[in-house]
Design an enzyme around this catalytic site. Structure first.
Site, PDB file in Angstrom:
ATOM      1  N   LEU A 176       0.815  -1.218   0.000  1.00  0.00           N
ATOM      2  CA  LEU A 176       0.000   0.000   0.000  1.00  0.00           C
ATOM      3  C   LEU A 176       0.852   1.274   0.000  1.00  0.00           C
ATOM      4  O   LEU A 176       0.299   2.367   0.054  1.00  0.00           O
ATOM      5  CB  LEU A 176      -0.927   0.016   1.228  1.00  0.00           C
ATOM      6  CG  LEU A 176      -1.991  -1.085   1.259  1.00  0.00           C
ATOM      7  CD1 LEU A 176      -2.735  -1.058   2.588  1.00  0.00           C
ATOM      8  CD2 LEU A 176      -2.969  -0.926   0.103  1.00  0.00           C
ATOM      9  N   ARG A 177       2.162   1.115  -0.047  1.00  0.00           N
ATOM     10  CA  ARG A 177       3.007   2.299  -0.010  1.00  0.00           C
ATOM     11  C   ARG A 177       2.780   3.174  -1.238  1.00  0.00           C
ATOM     12  O   ARG A 177       2.881   4.404  -1.166  1.00  0.00           O
ATOM     13  CB  ARG A 177       4.481   1.894   0.104  1.00  0.00           C
ATOM     14  CG  ARG A 177       5.391   3.079   0.385  1.00  0.00           C
ATOM     15  CD  ARG A 177       6.810   2.636   0.728  1.00  0.00           C
ATOM     16  NE  ARG A 177       6.886   2.207   2.113  1.00  0.00           N
ATOM     17  CZ  ARG A 177       7.379   1.044   2.520  1.00  0.00           C
ATOM     18  NH1 ARG A 177       7.816   0.184   1.623  1.00  0.00           N
ATOM     19  NH2 ARG A 177       7.441   0.732   3.789  1.00  0.00           N
ATOM     20  N   GLY A 178       2.443   2.563  -2.364  1.00  0.00           N
ATOM     21  CA  GLY A 178       2.183   3.343  -3.574  1.00  0.00           C
ATOM     22  C   GLY A 178       1.000   4.280  -3.407  1.00  0.00           C
ATOM     23  O   GLY A 178       1.079   5.472  -3.738  1.00  0.00           O
TER      24      GLY A 178
END
Length: 334
Positions: free
Chosen positions: A272-274
């Site tokens: 989910l870092r994107g």
């Protein structure tokens, strides 16, 4: 000490300049990874932005640039409570650097014989509250990469030797540059950079002439050159400061969150870092432009920088990562 080349006088490289400004507004976006040829102004942009930013307030004599006397680490033995103004630090991390030079060196003999924690701060201490710049980051030795990963994750540098432990804050914007043809970046480090940009040499004569002319004026008629461009840097500084103030007040509609998720799913980015980086970058851009609400347009304009380095390789798709991101934006966010 001569003044760095003004940020607003830099010709072209708009994507990198935008990425650097966004991290100045919100350092939580993470670092900036720059792919491109040598001699395209990468280090010039980093130093120009740092010179443009307001000076930081730090405790006099504190080796980690602490903002308050109570934040100074005990090992530093800082007795002054006076506050001074310092330029935003920009620290170079050279290739072949030793571990002690990066994290700091602990004098074990002095500690054992005198009972003192004798610590010589390293580059990470000096970079706190500023920028750590690594040229040819893809050629860094693996153990140095591991150190940087740990510190980037925790925001704290910990040095442990023979049962002794020293720690200090190490929060900085990591800027790495390199040529992909000279070696790939480890996926673990690649993912730690919030934004990535591609820089190239200008291909048209007019732009190259403008670059040469401005650099020549800076070298040979510096006083007049700075008199022309530093006021423009001042205007940009005020915009960045205004954006920092506006950032917490921005509205973020659920539709924007949906767009972030839809785009990352379509691109197949891991974790989910994107999404989180994409959202923070879009918010910083909206604040910079004085908007009160984040929109799909803001997302689309920062998406290539936030996502191009997070794509899985597709052996059936020979298009570059930038083209793949732009194509997916058109399909998912019409």
């Amino acid at each position: 000490m001569k003044h760095p080349f003004p940020f607003t006088a830099i010709v072209g490289q708009d994507e990198m300049k935008q990425a650097m400004v966004l991290t100045a507004i919100d350092p939580g976006i993470g670092g900036v990874l720059v792919f491109g040829d040598r001699g395209t102004g990468k280090s010039t942009i980093v130093r120009a932005l740092a010179a443009l930013l307001p000076e930081i307030t730090a405790v006099e004599g504190c080796p980690v640039n602490s903002a308050r006397p109570e934040d100074c680490p005990a090992w530093a033995a800082v007795h002054s409570k006076a506050l001074v103004q310092r330029p935003t630090p920009v620290i170079d991390l050279p290739l072949g650097v030793t571990e002690d030079r990066v994290v700091g060196a602990l004098d074990i003999e002095r500690a054992l014989t005198r009972g003192e924690k004798a610590f010589e701060p390293g580059l990470l201490a000096r970079a706190n509250r500023g920028y750590l710049y690594i040229d040819e980051v893809n050629l860094l030795e693996d153990h140095i990469v591991d150190l940087l990963l740990d510190v980037a994750q925790s925001g704290e540098n910990v040095v442990e030797r023979e049962g002794l432990s020293i720690r200090h804050p190490a929060r900085f914007v990591l800027v790495g540059s390199g040529n992909p043809e000279e070696g790939e970046l480890r996926p673990q480090l690649l993912d730690r950079f919030g934004l990535s940009v591609e820089v190239t040499s200008p291909r048209d004569i007019e732009t190259r002439v403008e670059v040469i002319g401005r650099r020549d004026a800076y070298e040979n008629d510096r006083a007049n050159f700075l008199a022309e461009w530093l006021p423009k840097d001042d205007v940009l500084r005020e915009k960045i400061l205004a954006a920092r103030d506006l950032l917490p007040k921005l509205k973020t509609p659920n539709t924007v969150l949906h767009d972030c998720a839809a785009l990352c799913i379509a691109l197949g980015s891991d974790g989910l870092r994107g999404e989180l980086t994409l959202l923070r970058a879009a918010r910083a851009l909206a604040a910079f432009e004085g908007a009160d609400t984040v929109t799909r347009d803001h997302l689309k304009r920062v998406a290539p920088s936030a996502l191009r380095h997070r794509l899985r390789r597709d052996p059936l798709d020979e298009a570059g990562s930038t083209i793949r991101v732009e194509r997916t934006i058109t399909e998912v966010l019409p």
